[in-house]
Design an enzyme around this catalytic site. Structure first.
Site, PDB file in Angstrom:
ATOM      1  N   ALA A  66       0.842  -1.203   0.000  1.00 19.49           N
ATOM      2  CA  ALA A  66       0.000   0.000   0.000  1.00 19.49           C
ATOM      3  C   ALA A  66       0.874   1.250   0.000  1.00 19.49           C
ATOM      4  CB  ALA A  66      -0.879   0.002   1.244  1.00 19.49           C
ATOM      5  N   LEU A 119      -1.255  10.234   4.386  1.00 15.88           N
ATOM      6  CA  LEU A 119      -2.426   9.540   3.842  1.00 15.88           C
ATOM      7  C   LEU A 119      -3.292  10.365   2.883  1.00 15.88           C
ATOM      8  CD1 LEU A 119      -3.197   8.120   7.359  1.00 15.88           C
ATOM      9  CD2 LEU A 119      -2.104   6.860   5.495  1.00 15.88           C
ATOM     10  N   ASN A 143      -6.522  -1.052   1.273  1.00 11.70           N
ATOM     11  CA  ASN A 143      -6.057  -0.670   2.607  1.00 11.70           C
ATOM     12  C   ASN A 143      -6.865   0.539   3.068  1.00 11.70           C
ATOM     13  OD1 ASN A 143      -4.367   1.025   4.417  1.00 11.70           O
ATOM     14  ND2 ASN A 143      -2.850  -0.592   4.168  1.00 11.70           N
ATOM     15  N   ASN A 182      -5.456  -0.232   8.087  1.00 10.94           N
ATOM     16  CA  ASN A 182      -4.257   0.439   8.566  1.00 10.94           C
ATOM     17  C   ASN A 182      -4.552   1.003   9.951  1.00 10.94           C
ATOM     18  OD1 ASN A 182      -2.098   2.058   9.082  1.00 10.94           O
ATOM     19  ND2 ASN A 182      -2.103   3.098   7.094  1.00 10.94           N
ATOM     20  N   CYS A 185      -1.344   4.298  11.726  1.00 13.59           N
ATOM     21  CA  CYS A 185      -0.962   5.719  11.656  1.00 13.59           C
ATOM     22  C   CYS A 185      -2.155   6.604  11.305  1.00 13.59           C
ATOM     23  CB  CYS A 185       0.179   5.940  10.677  1.00 13.59           C
ATOM     24  SG  CYS A 185      -0.173   5.441   9.001  1.00 13.59           S
ATOM     25  N   ASN A 249       3.294  -2.338   9.705  1.00 11.40           N
ATOM     26  CA  ASN A 249       3.503  -1.061   9.018  1.00 11.40           C
ATOM     27  C   ASN A 249       4.882  -0.491   9.370  1.00 11.40           C
ATOM     28  OD1 ASN A 249       2.937   1.131   7.417  1.00 11.40           O
ATOM     29  ND2 ASN A 249       1.011   1.644   8.443  1.00 11.40           N
ATOM     30  N   GLY A 274      12.185   0.642   3.179  1.00 12.52           N
ATOM     31  CA  GLY A 274      13.328   0.021   2.508  1.00 12.52           C
ATOM     32  C   GLY A 274      14.204  -0.760   3.466  1.00 12.52           C
ATOM     33  N   GLY A 304      11.548  -3.702   3.334  1.00 15.96           N
ATOM     34  CA  GLY A 304      12.921  -3.940   2.898  1.00 15.96           C
ATOM     35  C   GLY A 304      13.102  -5.093   1.940  1.00 15.96           C
ATOM     36  N   THR A 326       9.505   0.180  -1.891  1.00 17.56           N
ATOM     37  CA  THR A 326      10.704   0.991  -2.069  1.00 17.56           C
ATOM     38  C   THR A 326      11.669   0.377  -3.091  1.00 17.56           C
ATOM     39  OG1 THR A 326      10.437   1.708   0.201  1.00 17.56           O
ATOM     40  CG2 THR A 326      12.559   2.150  -0.806  1.00 17.56           C
TER      41      THR A 326
HETATM   42  C1  LIG Z   1       5.939   6.344  -0.385  1.00 22.08           C
HETATM   43  C2  LIG Z   1       5.275   5.400   0.559  1.00 22.08           C
HETATM   44  C3  LIG Z   1       3.943   5.568   0.890  1.00 22.08           C
HETATM   45  C4  LIG Z   1       3.312   4.685   1.775  1.00 22.08           C
HETATM   46  N1  LIG Z   1       1.991   4.862   2.061  1.00 22.08           N
HETATM   47  C5  LIG Z   1       1.349   3.924   2.801  1.00 22.08           C
HETATM   48  C6  LIG Z   1      -0.044   4.035   3.019  1.00 22.08           C
HETATM   49  O1  LIG Z   1      -0.714   4.955   2.541  1.00 22.08           O
HETATM   50  N2  LIG Z   1      -0.645   3.071   3.777  1.00 22.08           N
HETATM   51  C7  LIG Z   1       0.054   2.020   4.299  1.00 22.08           C
HETATM   52  O2  LIG Z   1      -0.539   1.165   4.955  1.00 22.08           O
HETATM   53  N3  LIG Z   1       1.383   1.885   4.099  1.00 22.08           N
HETATM   54  C8  LIG Z   1       2.037   2.817   3.357  1.00 22.08           C
HETATM   55  N4  LIG Z   1       3.384   2.686   3.151  1.00 22.08           N
HETATM   56  C9  LIG Z   1       4.104   1.540   3.746  1.00 22.08           C
HETATM   57  C10 LIG Z   1       4.227   0.396   2.736  1.00 22.08           C
HETATM   58  O3  LIG Z   1       2.973  -0.155   2.461  1.00 22.08           O
HETATM   59  C11 LIG Z   1       5.147  -0.723   3.229  1.00 22.08           C
HETATM   60  O4  LIG Z   1       4.547  -1.331   4.357  1.00 22.08           O
HETATM   61  C12 LIG Z   1       6.531  -0.229   3.624  1.00 22.08           C
HETATM   62  O5  LIG Z   1       6.991   0.779   2.757  1.00 22.08           O
HETATM   63  C13 LIG Z   1       7.563  -1.345   3.688  1.00 22.08           C
HETATM   64  O6  LIG Z   1       7.860  -1.850   2.412  1.00 22.08           O
HETATM   65  P1  LIG Z   1       9.153  -1.382   1.542  1.00 22.08           P
HETATM   66  O7  LIG Z   1      10.326  -1.371   2.458  1.00 22.08           O
HETATM   67  O8  LIG Z   1       9.231  -2.387   0.457  1.00 22.08           O
HETATM   68  O9  LIG Z   1       8.817  -0.016   1.030  1.00 22.08           O
HETATM   69  C14 LIG Z   1       4.042   3.598   2.318  1.00 22.08           C
HETATM   70  C15 LIG Z   1       5.387   3.444   1.995  1.00 22.08           C
HETATM   71  C16 LIG Z   1       6.022   4.318   1.135  1.00 22.08           C
HETATM   72  C17 LIG Z   1       7.462   4.114   0.798  1.00 22.08           C
END
Ligand SMILES: Cc1cc2nc3c(=O)[nH]c(=O)nc-3n(C[C@H](O)[C@H](O)[C@H](O)COP(=O)(O)O)c2cc1C
Length: 365
Positions: A66, A119, A143, A182, A185, A249, A274, A304, A326
């Protein structure tokens, strides 16, 4: 080095991160007509990657997390990038502009981002309308989050927070194949974490139990608070059949795993995504898997994931599916195929016929 890293990334990274993000969503939206023709180039299929989770069939365990496509504008193209599922959102009952800008930063040294979007999204009604006739080749998760009314708005009451989830759930419960709530946050106005205690989660799930949700529901919860927090979430969920599993999250703190020098990030608000968040996420998956009822719950592991080894690690700790976001920013959409191809090889090398057999195999309690 991929074509994306060599050619596209240097150009994209010259732009402000949020502008680049919006431009990529617009491009995916505008090129949706080309998705069926592009899909074969991005897809990797192998029997060992197919899996069934909560009654849903996935061609592979690697999904989009998400936050990338917050309002479901780009799903047709994103589904062509080889993901086994997509999760859109977070979507709230009302549209939101999110937090003041700037609110997204890159940390290239860590291949990470700092996220403080707050959000922003088009609101549940618009998203439901947009996706009404969309048929995707992969399961779609939606989500849901409480509306962020902005820093100036008065703090929402507990009843208002719960009513917000109920409204968006009513509007979107039949749009995708699963919902994720979610719960980690939603209170950007005051910084208060409404769901830090068990009771508010119970009240929210009670209210949602009356909405008539038929699809699996995942709770996306904070990775902070250690084992006590995990046990609290399990206790809260246990009485509600509608809960099928959990996702962790991002934590709204800076991890001590960052190699980027503190002067770059210490005054920036938000959470780090990341590789730097991977150790905490994996620790949470490990502890949750040890404690949860495995006949009932499934874990979606995010945080990550940028290689097959990292995806496999989460699976071995207990995740039935994984998600990334990421890594796609840094490596481009081709990352999904590379992870899936290598993951199939890793499974074979360990003697597994399917990814489901590997879930939790490295987590003996
Ligand atoms: C730019 C960005 C926006 C995100 N927005 C949301 C969001 O709106 N709702 C949510 O549940 N998680 C959000 N996340 C968290 C991601 O869903 C994910 O759980 C988190 O980034 C870990 O994965 P990654 O390390 O591959 O990015 C966001 C992450 C990023 C990087």
């Amino acid at each position: 080095m991929s074509l994306y890293s060599a050619l596209a990334r240097p150009v994209i990274f010259r732009f402000d991160p949020e502008q680049a993000h919006h431009a990529s969503i617009r491009l995916c939206h505008d090129l949706a007509w080309a998705a069926p023709a592009l899909a074969p180039f991005f897809s990797f299929r192998d029997r060992s990657l197919e899996t069934e989770v909560c009654g849903l069939r996935f061609a592979n365990p690697v999904g989009l997390a998400a936050g990338y496509d917050k309002s479901g504008e780009a799903v047709r193209m994103l589904a062509a990038f080889g993901f086994g599922h997509l999760e859109i959102g977070s979507v709230s009952a009302e549209a939101s502009d999110g937090n003041p800008k700037p609110r997204l930063w890159r940390l290239p040294q860590d291949r990470a981002t700092i996220v403080h979007y707050g959000l922003p999204n088009d609101g549940a009604q618009v998203v439901a309308e947009r996706l009404k006739r969309v048929k995707l080749p992969v399961p779609l998760g939606i989500n849901l989050v409480k509306t962020n009314h902005g820093i100036e708005a008065p703090a929402s009451t507990d009843d208002e927070i719960i009513a917000d989830y109920v409204r968006s759930a009513r509007l979107l419960k039949d749009t995708g194949q699963y919902l994720s709530l979610n719960l980690s946050c939603p209170n950007t106005e005051t910084g208060r974490d409404f769901f830090a205690d068990k009771e508010p989660i119970v009240r929210c799930l009670q209210a949602l139990s009356e909405v008539g949700i038929q699809c699996p529901v995942f709770l996306k919860v904070s990775p902070l608070g250690g084992i006590a927090a995990i046990e609290r979430v399990l206790e809260a969920a246990d009485g509600f059949d509608l809960v099928s599993g959990f996702i962790f999250n991002l934590a709204p703190v800076k991890p001590d795993t960052l190699s980027t020098p503190p002067p770059v990030w210490k005054n920036l608000p938000g959470a780090v995504s990341g590789p730097p968040c991977e150790p905490l996420m994996n620790a949470c998956i490990k502890e949750l898997y040890r404690r949860m009822d495995r006949d009932r719950y499934r874990i979606i592991g995010a945080g990550g994931v940028g290689s097959a080894e990292q995806a496999y690690e989460k699976i071995k700790l207990g995740a039935s599916l994984v998600q990334l976001l990421t890594a796609m920013v840094y490596e481009g959409p081709g990352i999904v195929k590379r992870i899936n191809r290598e993951l199939a090889r890793l499974l074979r090398a360990d003697g597994f016929e399917s990814v489901g057999e590997a879930v939790g195999c490295g987590n003996s309690a």
